[in-house]
Structures are given as C-alpha cells and as structure tokens.
Write an enzyme that holds these catalytic residues in place. Structure first.
Site, PDB file in Angstrom:
ATOM      1  N   ILE A  50     -30.082 -28.912 -49.199  1.00 32.00           N
ATOM      2  CA  ILE A  50     -28.815 -28.720 -48.025  1.00 32.00           C
ATOM      3  C   ILE A  50     -28.245 -30.477 -48.699  1.00 32.00           C
ATOM      4  CG2 ILE A  50     -26.965 -28.169 -47.422  1.00 32.00           C
ATOM      5  CD1 ILE A  50     -28.918 -26.215 -46.355  1.00 32.00           C
ATOM      6  N   VAL A  55     -21.122 -39.662 -47.434  1.00 33.46           N
ATOM      7  CA  VAL A  55     -19.972 -40.528 -47.560  1.00 33.46           C
ATOM      8  C   VAL A  55     -19.809 -41.286 -45.845  1.00 33.46           C
ATOM      9  CG1 VAL A  55     -19.005 -40.475 -48.960  1.00 33.46           C
ATOM     10  CG2 VAL A  55     -18.518 -38.530 -47.013  1.00 33.46           C
ATOM     11  N   ALA A  58     -17.593 -47.108 -43.084  1.00 30.88           N
ATOM     12  CA  ALA A  58     -16.287 -47.898 -41.896  1.00 30.88           C
ATOM     13  C   ALA A  58     -16.238 -47.315 -41.030  1.00 30.88           C
ATOM     14  CB  ALA A  58     -15.107 -47.900 -42.732  1.00 30.88           C
ATOM     15  N   LYS A  86     -16.442 -56.236 -40.311  1.00 29.31           N
ATOM     16  CA  LYS A  86     -15.427 -55.194 -40.015  1.00 29.31           C
ATOM     17  C   LYS A  86     -14.619 -55.462 -38.763  1.00 29.31           C
ATOM     18  CE  LYS A  86     -12.871 -50.614 -40.072  1.00 29.31           C
ATOM     19  NZ  LYS A  86     -12.943 -49.509 -40.077  1.00 29.31           N
ATOM     20  N   PRO A 104      -5.639 -54.774 -36.533  1.00 30.49           N
ATOM     21  CA  PRO A 104      -7.006 -55.614 -36.087  1.00 30.49           C
ATOM     22  C   PRO A 104      -7.296 -55.134 -35.025  1.00 30.49           C
ATOM     23  CG  PRO A 104      -5.189 -56.376 -34.779  1.00 30.49           C
ATOM     24  CD  PRO A 104      -4.687 -55.083 -35.752  1.00 30.49           C
ATOM     25  N   VAL A 193     -32.746 -23.687 -42.386  1.00 34.08           N
ATOM     26  CA  VAL A 193     -32.290 -22.096 -41.695  1.00 34.08           C
ATOM     27  C   VAL A 193     -31.563 -21.141 -42.093  1.00 34.08           C
ATOM     28  CG1 VAL A 193     -31.228 -21.537 -39.784  1.00 34.08           C
ATOM     29  CG2 VAL A 193     -32.525 -23.888 -39.411  1.00 34.08           C
ATOM     30  N   THR A 353     -12.335 -42.603 -37.754  1.00 36.72           N
ATOM     31  CA  THR A 353     -13.014 -42.041 -36.795  1.00 36.72           C
ATOM     32  C   THR A 353     -14.087 -41.213 -36.365  1.00 36.72           C
ATOM     33  OG1 THR A 353     -11.118 -41.220 -36.983  1.00 36.72           O
ATOM     34  CG2 THR A 353     -11.250 -42.816 -35.769  1.00 36.72           C
ATOM     35  N   ILE A 355     -17.506 -41.340 -37.009  1.00 41.19           N
ATOM     36  CA  ILE A 355     -18.073 -41.570 -36.880  1.00 41.19           C
ATOM     37  C   ILE A 355     -18.048 -41.765 -35.291  1.00 41.19           C
ATOM     38  CG2 ILE A 355     -20.897 -43.066 -36.457  1.00 41.19           C
ATOM     39  CD1 ILE A 355     -20.061 -43.209 -39.321  1.00 41.19           C
ATOM     40  N   TYR A 441      -2.989 -46.113 -21.887  1.00 39.27           N
ATOM     41  CA  TYR A 441      -4.017 -45.735 -21.796  1.00 39.27           C
ATOM     42  C   TYR A 441      -5.317 -46.446 -21.397  1.00 39.27           C
ATOM     43  CZ  TYR A 441      -3.322 -44.048 -26.386  1.00 39.27           C
ATOM     44  OH  TYR A 441      -3.593 -43.469 -27.488  1.00 39.27           O
TER      45      TYR A 441
HETATM   46  C1  FAD Z   1     -14.555 -38.653 -48.113  1.00 36.57           C
HETATM   47  C2  FAD Z   1     -15.091 -38.784 -46.476  1.00 36.57           C
HETATM   48  C3  FAD Z   1     -14.984 -40.132 -45.832  1.00 36.57           C
HETATM   49  C4  FAD Z   1     -15.662 -40.774 -44.715  1.00 36.57           C
HETATM   50  N1  FAD Z   1     -15.514 -41.766 -44.462  1.00 36.57           N
HETATM   51  C5  FAD Z   1     -16.123 -42.312 -43.028  1.00 36.57           C
HETATM   52  C6  FAD Z   1     -15.724 -43.264 -42.532  1.00 36.57           C
HETATM   53  O1  FAD Z   1     -15.507 -43.950 -43.160  1.00 36.57           O
HETATM   54  N2  FAD Z   1     -16.371 -43.921 -41.169  1.00 36.57           N
HETATM   55  C7  FAD Z   1     -16.546 -42.400 -40.366  1.00 36.57           C
HETATM   56  O2  FAD Z   1     -16.810 -42.628 -39.031  1.00 36.57           O
HETATM   57  N3  FAD Z   1     -16.569 -41.257 -40.683  1.00 36.57           N
HETATM   58  C8  FAD Z   1     -16.203 -40.782 -42.109  1.00 36.57           C
HETATM   59  N4  FAD Z   1     -16.607 -39.808 -43.081  1.00 36.57           N
HETATM   60  C9  FAD Z   1     -16.995 -39.026 -41.653  1.00 36.57           C
HETATM   61  C10 FAD Z   1     -18.796 -39.004 -41.914  1.00 36.57           C
HETATM   62  O3  FAD Z   1     -19.273 -38.734 -43.650  1.00 36.57           O
HETATM   63  C11 FAD Z   1     -19.661 -37.564 -41.067  1.00 36.57           C
HETATM   64  O4  FAD Z   1     -18.631 -38.106 -39.336  1.00 36.57           O
HETATM   65  C12 FAD Z   1     -21.042 -38.238 -40.924  1.00 36.57           C
HETATM   66  O5  FAD Z   1     -21.309 -38.689 -42.205  1.00 36.57           O
HETATM   67  C13 FAD Z   1     -21.995 -37.266 -40.202  1.00 36.57           C
HETATM   68  O6  FAD Z   1     -21.296 -35.902 -40.827  1.00 36.57           O
HETATM   69  P1  FAD Z   1     -22.944 -34.890 -40.641  1.00 36.57           P
HETATM   70  O7  FAD Z   1     -23.984 -35.794 -39.922  1.00 36.57           O
HETATM   71  O8  FAD Z   1     -21.826 -34.287 -39.377  1.00 36.57           O
HETATM   72  O9  FAD Z   1     -22.606 -33.700 -41.107  1.00 36.57           O
HETATM   73  P2  FAD Z   1     -23.654 -33.584 -42.328  1.00 36.57           P
HETATM   74  O10 FAD Z   1     -24.134 -35.335 -42.956  1.00 36.57           O
HETATM   75  O11 FAD Z   1     -23.214 -33.254 -43.820  1.00 36.57           O
HETATM   76  O12 FAD Z   1     -24.724 -33.372 -42.083  1.00 36.57           O
HETATM   77  C14 FAD Z   1     -25.170 -31.978 -42.182  1.00 36.57           C
HETATM   78  C15 FAD Z   1     -26.743 -32.151 -41.637  1.00 36.57           C
HETATM   79  O13 FAD Z   1     -27.105 -30.217 -42.387  1.00 36.57           O
HETATM   80  C16 FAD Z   1     -28.390 -30.037 -42.068  1.00 36.57           C
HETATM   81  N5  FAD Z   1     -28.008 -28.887 -42.880  1.00 36.57           N
HETATM   82  C17 FAD Z   1     -26.681 -27.912 -42.759  1.00 36.57           C
HETATM   83  N6  FAD Z   1     -27.344 -26.530 -42.602  1.00 36.57           N
HETATM   84  C18 FAD Z   1     -28.571 -26.741 -42.426  1.00 36.57           C
HETATM   85  C19 FAD Z   1     -29.129 -24.868 -43.251  1.00 36.57           C
HETATM   86  N7  FAD Z   1     -28.957 -24.037 -42.760  1.00 36.57           N
HETATM   87  N8  FAD Z   1     -30.752 -25.258 -42.309  1.00 36.57           N
HETATM   88  C20 FAD Z   1     -30.978 -27.014 -42.486  1.00 36.57           C
HETATM   89  N9  FAD Z   1     -30.303 -27.884 -42.478  1.00 36.57           N
HETATM   90  C21 FAD Z   1     -29.201 -27.649 -42.520  1.00 36.57           C
HETATM   91  C22 FAD Z   1     -27.993 -30.946 -43.655  1.00 36.57           C
HETATM   92  O14 FAD Z   1     -29.187 -30.940 -44.660  1.00 36.57           O
HETATM   93  C23 FAD Z   1     -27.463 -32.054 -43.689  1.00 36.57           C
HETATM   94  O15 FAD Z   1     -28.741 -32.239 -43.107  1.00 36.57           O
HETATM   95  C24 FAD Z   1     -16.140 -39.026 -43.908  1.00 36.57           C
HETATM   96  C25 FAD Z   1     -16.393 -37.956 -44.364  1.00 36.57           C
HETATM   97  C26 FAD Z   1     -16.002 -38.374 -45.538  1.00 36.57           C
HETATM   98  C27 FAD Z   1     -15.541 -36.397 -45.792  1.00 36.57           C
END
Ligand code: FAD
Length: 513
Positions: A50, A55, A58, A86, A104, A193, A353, A355, A441
């Site tokens: 999966i 991404v 920042a 940054k 800033p 899963v 925001t 992360i 706040y």
């Molecule tokens: C275009 C874009 C730009 C972004 N830019 C920023 C930024 O600049 N700064 C910032 O703070 N955030 C940013 N974000 C958000 C950031 O990418 C996410 O908050 C961060 O990557 C966390 O993702 P996650 O771990 O929740 O999900 P994911 O990275 O999608 O991880 C999901 C996990 O679940 C697992 N999984 C899913 N289903 C199953 C299953 N059935 N069985 C086993 N495993 C499974 C996958 O394998 C994976 O390991 C951005 C998001 C997008 C879409």
C-alpha cells in the site's frame, strides 16, 4: 517515584496496535515507546504494497520539541532526513498579484508598556513614519538575507525573538523513526490488514487479521492508515465533517526538482496560482514542488503543466497527483480507536499543519493514556475536544488566506473572495478590522504574530488601533522604531548564511558531536 515493582515486566500492560507505518504511525510508535513502554506493548502493522503518502516536507517549530522529547540529536536527525531550516512561509500573490510577505516564526517588534508592538506601528505607519511591519521582524530579515542560526537563549537578545522548523525528506522521516522505535521494543509486522474483528458484546475492535492469516489482538488501536482510515472510518464509521465548501482545494500534483546552485532559502514558499497555490520547499539535496488546486476549477493535466512551467531546476520524477478532501472526523477517538494523522482529518498543506496535528494528537494520547487499560469516556471526550479545537482554528486561519484577497482574475479567486466564511472567522476579522485587535489565546497554533502577518500581508487594514498607543509622543515613537529597525538589521548582519550553517551542522553530525 519508585514503586518497588518492575513495570517493564508488567503483564497487564495495555496492548497498543498501530495500523500504518507512515509519518503518523512511526511518530506514534516512537513517542509511545519513549514515554509509556512501562505501561503498554506496541505492535505496528504496515504494508509496503500500500505504501505511504510520502509527501509532507514542511513542518512547524513544534516538531523540535518532539525530536528533543525522543532524545534524538538534532544534527543527526537533520543529516538523516536531509533537512533544512525554516523561518516561516513566504506568500506570493495571495492578497493581490505582485505582493509578497513572510508569515514568520517569531514576533514583530517588541511589546511596549504592555501594548502589542503592532498598535504603535499602525499609528506610525498611518502617519507615514514607519517602515513595513516586516522591517521589525528578525525572522523576516534573516529570511531576506538567506541567513540562519538557532535563536539565542538569552531572552534579552534581539536574536531570541524567532523560532524555526525543518523542511525534510518525508520519505526518510518515517524510516528514521522506525529504526528508533524498533530499537526500543516496538514489534513490527509487514502485511496488509484485510479484516477487522469486533468484540460482539462491546463493539470495540478486537483483532486485525492480515492477508497471510496472522491475527493481531489489541486493547487500544491507533489508526494511522492514512486517507483510508480503515479503523475509524471504514469500520467504526465515525462521521466526517466536510469542509470542502470553505477549502475547495482537493488535489495536488507534486514534483521534486534538482536544487539550484547558490543560497538555500530558509523558508517555504507558497505562490498563489489561478486555481490554488504552489509550494516550493528547499531541502539539502533537492527542492520539493507541488501545485495544490481545486479540481472544480482546473483539470489535472492543466495543473501539472502549469507546475512544470513554473518550477526551477531539472525535474527528478514524473508529476504525481494526490487526492484529498478538507475536513475532520467528528470523533478522532471513537471506542478503542484513536485516529492520528490523515486518518483523523486533513487540512491542506498551506500552513504545514498536518504533521503538527499528528504530533498534537500523539501528545494528547500520551497525556490521557488509559489507566490500567480502562478507557474512560471523560478522557476520550477531552481528547476529542482538544483535537477538534486545533482543527477548527487552523481551518479558519487557512480560509483567511483565500478570503482576504483583492484577486478577481479567475473563478477560483472570485469564489474564495466572495464566499461566506465561518462565523468564528467573520468575528475574528471584524475584531481586527475595528482596531487591530487579534483574538487572543495562549495555547495551540497560530498566535497573534501569525494572524497579524496574514491580515496585514493580505491587505486587511484596521480602522484604528489600541488607544494606549497614542500615549507616546510621535517623535519619540518614531525614533524608537528607527532604533529598533537598525538594531535588528545589525543583529542579523552578524549571522551566517543558511548554507554555511547547514554545512557546519552536517560536519557536526558526521563527527557525532
Ligand atoms: C499534497 C500533500 C502535501 C502535504 N504537505 C505537508 C506538509 O508540507 N507538511 C505537513 O505537515 N504535512 C503535509 N502533508 C500531510 C502529510 O503528508 C501527512 O500528515 C503525513 O505524511 C502522515 O501521513 P499518515 O502517516 O497519516 O498516512 P500515510 O503516509 O498514508 O500512511 C498510511 C500507512 O497505513 C498503512 N496502511 C493503510 N492501510 C493498510 C492496511 N489495510 N494494512 C496495512 N497497512 C495499511 C500504509 O501502508 C501506510 O504505512 C501533505 C499531504 C498532502 C496530501
């Protein structure tokens, strides 16, 4: 306190199962293993098939306290994730085409007689006797000069009035934390899963079954499965609050490029486009670019083409389209499932925001961790209240960037400028317009300087200012502002440029110092 009992061997430890090994999943695993390994066992399931969203480059300054809490050496972390520093986000063309301002990580000027600096500035600016607001921001002066050094720890120093965050390679962060967490006893299973078993009496989630047949039991499940939200969404059907009518951007096309020679900007750049905006995030080894757009206003191909036209540097991959929608779960903690990261909600990356929201949820989970395995309604309610509060405020702050504009050059900007905003934002804007007052706040994200930067940067001009600012003679105030500006510029001149700082950090990391 020594209880006289080894909790490491406590057989009653809560069994925590984390589904997902992206940034959110491994942040949760690392933090829980650091803070609560005496109270829980941790098992993380991730699927290479999966994959992760990959991404999210920042960040906000709060991540520094997370890294410090884990006991990770900052130089080592920066080297491993190819991170840069940054000082804020530079916005181009948002309030009107041709405008530029920095949001800033730091204050503007200094408070005088208990009155925020910007009230004096508003008065002097109206009289034509002050520079731009950003002339009084250390972080902005550093950003303009492409300078960087960590803030001074001496609170009397001009150089203590800012903070910083990281820009890093998102594909390296999760593996970095994985090594950390596994070394601290987190069990990891690779697999998909395919079935979720619930307790027939309580309705709680009991077991996750993997494709190969393995069953993983737990007491508390952390749903970090990304946009799929397999546990909190697909299984528990926790309601989704959709905010796409306020934040219509629902896609992004991402494209990493080679770094140009020359200085490395110590900031993220956001440039408004006809149907959204594009990011530019300089890392040590490449530059991350992406166009975040509303699919109702531009087609994917056209967005990718527009991005390709704008990027500097050789593309290092094909453009990749990502889909999302703005909103959050009505309950991020539902039954025995706590959603963290994209499974909990998503607000587009305009202010980096996401992360931060994952970090906040993890910190709340740790603070409200079930006592002796018992999940109390009150704790769950408090968690949801705090998470919702953050989401709702960030939502308003993001909408402000789109709504406070004079742009009328495309359907997208016309729609954003003329839309009905949430009451909570309308009230905040009215407060500021009247006399430059910013809704106060003390906790959470985006305090006074942040709102101020976007209001003034995007042309929301107050009709007046705090009356206490009239209590100082104009000439005295004018000289004080001039002196302040000169002292700030002088202080920044002494700092190294960002690239030089990064090189010295890399050397420090190599030498293990
Ligand atoms: C275009 C874009 C730009 C972004 N830019 C920023 C930024 O600049 N700064 C910032 O703070 N955030 C940013 N974000 C958000 C950031 O990418 C996410 O908050 C961060 O990557 C966390 O993702 P996650 O771990 O929740 O999900 P994911 O990275 O999608 O991880 C999901 C996990 O679940 C697992 N999984 C899913 N289903 C199953 C299953 N059935 N069985 C086993 N495993 C499974 C996958 O394998 C994976 O390991 C951005 C998001 C997008 C879409």
């Amino acid at each position: 306190m020594d209880t006289g009992q080894s909790k490491q061997d406590n057989p009653d430890r809560t069994r925590v199962v984390i589904l997902g090994g992206g940034t959110a999943g491994w942040m949760a695993a690392a933090a829980l293993s650091r803070r609560l390994s005496h109270a829980c066992t941790i098992h993380l399931i991730e699927s290479a098939e999966i994959g992760i969203v990959g991404v999210g480059e920042a960040t906000l300054p709060h991540l520094r306290s997370f890294i410090a809490m884990l006991g990770i050496d900052e130089a080592e972390f920066m080297r491993m994730t190819h991170a840069t520093c940054k000082l804020g986000i530079e916005f181009h063309d948002f309030g009107a085409i041709g405008t530029r301002y920095l949001h800033p990580f730091g204050s503007f000027g200094t408070e005088m007689n208990g009155v925020p600096f910007h009230h004096y500035w508003l008065r002097m600016h109206a009289a034509g006797r002050a520079g731009e607001l950003w002339d009084y921001s250390i972080a902005n002066l550093m950003a303009e000069g492409r300078k960087f050094a960590p803030p001074s720890t001496d609170s009397n120093s001009m150089l203590s009035a800012y903070s910083y965050a990281y820009q890093f390679d998102a594909t390296r962060f999760a593996p970095f934390l994985r090594d950390y967490a596994v070394a601290r006893g987190v069990e990891r299973t690779e697999g998909k899963v395919v079935e979720v078993e619930r307790n027939p009496h309580s309705g709680d989630i009991a077991v996750l079954r993997l494709e190969g047949g393995e069953r993983v039991q737990g007491d508390l499940f952390v749903d970090c499965s990304g946009f799929r939200a397999l546990l909190v969404g697909e299984t528990l059907k926790s309601d989704w609050q959709d905010w796409s009518h306020w934040l219509p951007c629902d896609r992004a096309v991402a494209l990493p490029c080679a770094s140009p020679a020359g200085p490395i900007e110590p900031f993220t750049r956001a440039t408004a486009m006809t149907a959204g905006w594009r990011w530019r995030i300089p890392l040590q080894h490449r530059v991350g670019n992406g166009y975040v757009y509303s699919s109702s206003h531009i087609a994917d191909d056209a967005a990718a083409e527009a991005l390709l036209t704008e990027v500097e540097g050789r593309p290092m991959a094909d453009p990749r389209v990502l889909r999302f929608r703005a909103g959050r779960r009505a309950r991020s903690w539902d039954r025995n499932v706590v959603a963290v990261g994209l499974a909990s909600g998503f607000l587009e990356p305009l202010e980096s925001t996401s992360i931060y929201l994952a970090q906040g949820a993890i910190e709340q989970l740790i603070a409200l961790f079930p006592i002796n395995g018992h999940i109390a309604d009150a704790d769950r309610g408090e968690f949801n209240r705090l998470v919702d509060y953050e989401y709702d405020r960030i939502r308003d702050f993001l909408i402000l960037h789109y709504h406070a504009t004079k742009r009328d050059d495309s359907d997208f900007w016309n729609d954003m400028r003329t839309m009905e905003v949430p009451d909570s934002l309308r009230e905040k804007m009215a407060l500021f317009r009247a006399a430059g007052r910013v809704s106060r706040y003390t906790q959470g994200l985006f305090l006074e300087p942040s709102w101020l930067a976007v209001y003034i940067g995007q042309g929301v001009v107050p009709h007046g200012w705090d009356q206490r600012a009239d209590g100082v003679a104009v000439d005295a105030l004018s000289s004080a502002l001039d002196r302040l500006r000169e002292r700030m510029a002088e202080a920044v001149r002494s700092l190294p440029d960002h690239r030089t700082f990064l090189n010295s950090t890399a050397v420090a990391a190599e030498q293990g110092t």
